[in-house]
Design a protein around this motif. Structure first.
Motif, PDB file in Angstrom:
ATOM      1  N   VAL A 150      12.856   5.286  -6.573  1.00  0.00           N
ATOM      2  CA  VAL A 150      11.999   5.361  -5.504  1.00  0.00           C
ATOM      3  C   VAL A 150      10.814   4.179  -5.558  1.00  0.00           C
ATOM      4  CG1 VAL A 150      10.497   7.030  -4.380  1.00  0.00           C
ATOM      5  CG2 VAL A 150      11.996   7.729  -5.657  1.00  0.00           C
ATOM      6  N   TRP A 151      11.074   3.630  -4.381  1.00  0.00           N
ATOM      7  CA  TRP A 151      10.482   2.863  -3.859  1.00  0.00           C
ATOM      8  C   TRP A 151       8.928   2.404  -2.607  1.00  0.00           C
ATOM      9  CZ3 TRP A 151      10.555  -2.406  -6.248  1.00  0.00           C
ATOM     10  CH2 TRP A 151      10.885  -3.382  -7.236  1.00  0.00           C
ATOM     11  N   ARG A 152       7.851   2.374  -2.828  1.00  0.00           N
ATOM     12  CA  ARG A 152       7.540   2.624  -1.095  1.00  0.00           C
ATOM     13  C   ARG A 152       6.542   1.311  -0.916  1.00  0.00           C
ATOM     14  NH1 ARG A 152       1.991   6.618   0.280  1.00  0.00           N
ATOM     15  NH2 ARG A 152       2.663   6.493   2.123  1.00  0.00           N
ATOM     16  N   ASN A 153       7.286   0.852   0.094  1.00  0.00           N
ATOM     17  CA  ASN A 153       6.075  -0.456   0.457  1.00  0.00           C
ATOM     18  C   ASN A 153       6.413  -1.511  -0.056  1.00  0.00           C
ATOM     19  OD1 ASN A 153       5.188   0.521   2.895  1.00  0.00           O
ATOM     20  ND2 ASN A 153       3.391   0.974   1.819  1.00  0.00           N
ATOM     21  N   GLY A 154       7.534  -1.394  -0.513  1.00  0.00           N
ATOM     22  CA  GLY A 154       7.918  -3.025  -1.857  1.00  0.00           C
ATOM     23  C   GLY A 154       7.743  -3.153  -3.440  1.00  0.00           C
ATOM     24  N   SER A 155       6.917  -1.558  -3.904  1.00  0.00           N
ATOM     25  CA  SER A 155       6.699  -1.665  -4.903  1.00  0.00           C
ATOM     26  C   SER A 155       7.507  -0.403  -5.236  1.00  0.00           C
ATOM     27  CB  SER A 155       5.024  -1.529  -4.848  1.00  0.00           C
ATOM     28  OG  SER A 155       4.548  -2.876  -4.861  1.00  0.00           O
ATOM     29  N   VAL A 156       7.680   0.097  -6.473  1.00  0.00           N
ATOM     30  CA  VAL A 156       8.213   1.637  -7.372  1.00  0.00           C
ATOM     31  C   VAL A 156       7.076   1.719  -7.527  1.00  0.00           C
ATOM     32  CG1 VAL A 156       8.761   1.289  -9.975  1.00  0.00           C
ATOM     33  CG2 VAL A 156       9.118  -0.342  -9.111  1.00  0.00           C
ATOM     34  N   TYR A 157       7.197   3.175  -7.027  1.00  0.00           N
ATOM     35  CA  TYR A 157       6.463   4.024  -6.535  1.00  0.00           C
ATOM     36  C   TYR A 157       6.430   4.699  -8.031  1.00  0.00           C
ATOM     37  CZ  TYR A 157       4.268   7.906  -4.572  1.00  0.00           C
ATOM     38  OH  TYR A 157       3.578   9.290  -4.165  1.00  0.00           O
ATOM     39  N   THR A 158       5.628   4.873  -9.348  1.00  0.00           N
ATOM     40  CA  THR A 158       5.478   5.314 -10.427  1.00  0.00           C
ATOM     41  C   THR A 158       5.209   6.717 -10.153  1.00  0.00           C
ATOM     42  OG1 THR A 158       3.230   5.027 -10.518  1.00  0.00           O
ATOM     43  CG2 THR A 158       5.337   2.953 -11.517  1.00  0.00           C
ATOM     44  N   ALA A 159       4.872   7.257  -8.810  1.00  0.00           N
ATOM     45  CA  ALA A 159       4.401   8.434  -9.115  1.00  0.00           C
ATOM     46  C   ALA A 159       5.382   9.806  -9.600  1.00  0.00           C
ATOM     47  CB  ALA A 159       3.569   9.164  -8.165  1.00  0.00           C
ATOM     48  N   ILE A 160       6.852   9.165  -8.981  1.00  0.00           N
ATOM     49  CA  ILE A 160       8.251   9.853  -9.086  1.00  0.00           C
ATOM     50  C   ILE A 160       8.315  10.255 -10.649  1.00  0.00           C
ATOM     51  CG2 ILE A 160       9.883   8.276 -10.015  1.00  0.00           C
ATOM     52  CD1 ILE A 160      10.535  10.906  -7.459  1.00  0.00           C
TER      53      ILE A 160
END
Length: 438
Positions: A150-160
């Motif tokens: 999962v990415w958000r705004n071009g960065s890995v979404y670590t909260a996944i």
């Protein structure tokens, strides 16, 4: 015949789908497609055991790892985690076969190591829980598993990581126990077809009276001033946009007057252009209509639909810039056609056709798998000598039609997402001299 040079073709900044059309349309009414999920909840994309998380996290040995590994379920379905649009469908040495889905709120999900390329083509709208592929072990892995990012705004979404527990078992389709800020926001999905300069807007290509090929970049409300791309395009009889090599960049198919079929590969560079050119067929000089820009066989790849001697046929694309496999004969009785436009007008993942007959009546043919359903009227009064579409000109996430009036003005008939079209909008003036628009 003077062939266009490769260097000059590489400058084609964007070739898009516009049309050669004249007159005024009577749009048909149509309903909205099924509403998108708006609760902001993703679901588990595959069943199995959680073997790794972002930064590993399951084996006490940190390594760079951008996603969640769900293992031990080779050959089983992979589901879309949330509503969105297929952004990428390709392969490389690391992820193997993989698909990216663009979602609201700046989110993108990636599904790696799939057994085969995804089931839907780029630009297709998918819904939460819809199957998009099968778990495999392609790319840099030796074990069956789904690599889910999962990415958000071009960065890995670590909260996944908060949605998964190491070494636990999960079941596909179950709701992930976490929040995704902004995911429930309704946004306009982006349709990539016909966007040759990769700015999010469909573009226009025009053949001038002297044979020069003009590029007109889309603005969402019309087109930018024309720039000359190359010459000697007066000897081309058909142009159609496509993504024949399945790399998420719009390509161009061209039929020459000698019957050769040309494939111009879209460039990966921002700003558009073509990175290569190839002859991929011959004997196309007897074709009266040709369209692409969608999946007509149900395998997720763009195909070509053509009419010759009144017979409609589907030529399957191989996802590598060629046509391959048995040609599908849809049927005869397609000879009395003035215009034919292809695209996923009802947003169900299958290529549809809009056909204008010699009487000026318009018909919508919903796509099936290598076939088309019963036609639906989209009104009369389509008495134009040119017309195109099957792309998103105004940026609302739906496939539109574009026409040219007898006075040389362009009018946009916005698609309603269900095979119908809204009231016409002005979309430019001074296009009367073009002998062809695509």
């Amino acid at each position: 015949m003077k062939a266009a040079s490769r260097p000059r073709l590489a400058r084609i900044a964007a070739l898009a789908a516009l049309a050669i059309a004249l007159g005024s349309l009577l749009p048909a009414a149509g309903g909205e497609s099924a509403s998108a999920a708006t609760d902001g909840k993703m679901v588990v994309p595959a069943s199995g055991n959680i073997q790794s998380k972002v930064g590993d996290g399951c084996r006490d040995n940190y390594r760079k790892h951008d996603g969640i590994d769900i293992s031990n379920q080779g050959g089983t379905p992979i589901l879309a985690a949330y509503d969105g649009v297929i952004k990428t469908r390709t392969t490389n040495s690391g992820y193997g076969n993989y698909v990216d889905i663009q979602h609201p709120g700046g989110y993108v999900t990636r599904y790696g190591h799939m057994e085969s390329p995804g089931m839907q083509g780029v630009g297709t709208t998918v819904t939460r829980g819809q199957q998009i592929g099968v778990v495999g072990k392609t790319g840099a892995t030796t074990a069956y598993h789904l690599h889910f990012e999962v990415w958000r705004n071009g960065s890995v979404y670590t909260a996944i990581n908060n949605g998964f527990t190491c070494l636990s078992n999960v079941t596909r389709g179950a709701t992930l126990p976490m929040e995704f800020p902004g995911l429930g926001t309704v946004v306009t999905p982006r349709i990539l077809s016909g966007d040759f300069d990769r700015d999010g807007r469909a573009d226009l290509l025009g053949v001038a009276p002297d044979g020069d090929l003009h590029f007109l970049g889309g603005t969402g409300a019309g087109f930018r001033p024309a720039t000359t791309v190359t010459s000697a395009w007066g000897l081309r009889t058909h142009l159609t946009h496509t993504d024949l090599n399945d790399d998420s960049h719009s390509d161009l198919l061209v039929v020459r007057s000698d019957g050769a079929l040309e494939f111009h590969q879209g460039s990966a560079a921002v700003g558009g252009g073509f990175s290569s050119f190839a002859l991929i067929g011959s004997g196309w000089d007897g074709v009266s209509h040709m369209v692409s820009g969608a999946d007509y066989t149900g395998d997720g790849r763009h195909d070509v639909v053509a009419v010759r001697d009144g017979v409609l046929r589907i030529h399957p694309g191989d996802g590598e810039g060629r046509l391959s496999g048995p040609v599908v004969t849809v049927g005869s009785g397609w000879g009395g056609i003035r215009h034919m436009i292809g695209g996923d007008f009802n947003r169900d993942g299958r290529g549809d056709l809009v056909v204008i007959d010699e009487a000026g009546l318009g018909w919508f043919y919903p796509g099936g798998v290598g076939s088309f359903g019963a036609r639906v009227s989209v009104g009369g009064g389509w008495d134009f000598d040119a017309m195109t579409g099957g792309v998103d000109y105004n940026g609302d996430g739906r496939y539109d039609l574009l026409v040219r009036t007898v006075g040389g003005d362009l009018r946009l008939y916005p698609g309603d997402g269900a095979g119908g079209f809204g009231a016409p909008l002005p979309f430019g003036q001074g296009f009367g001299s073009y002998t062809g628009l695509e």
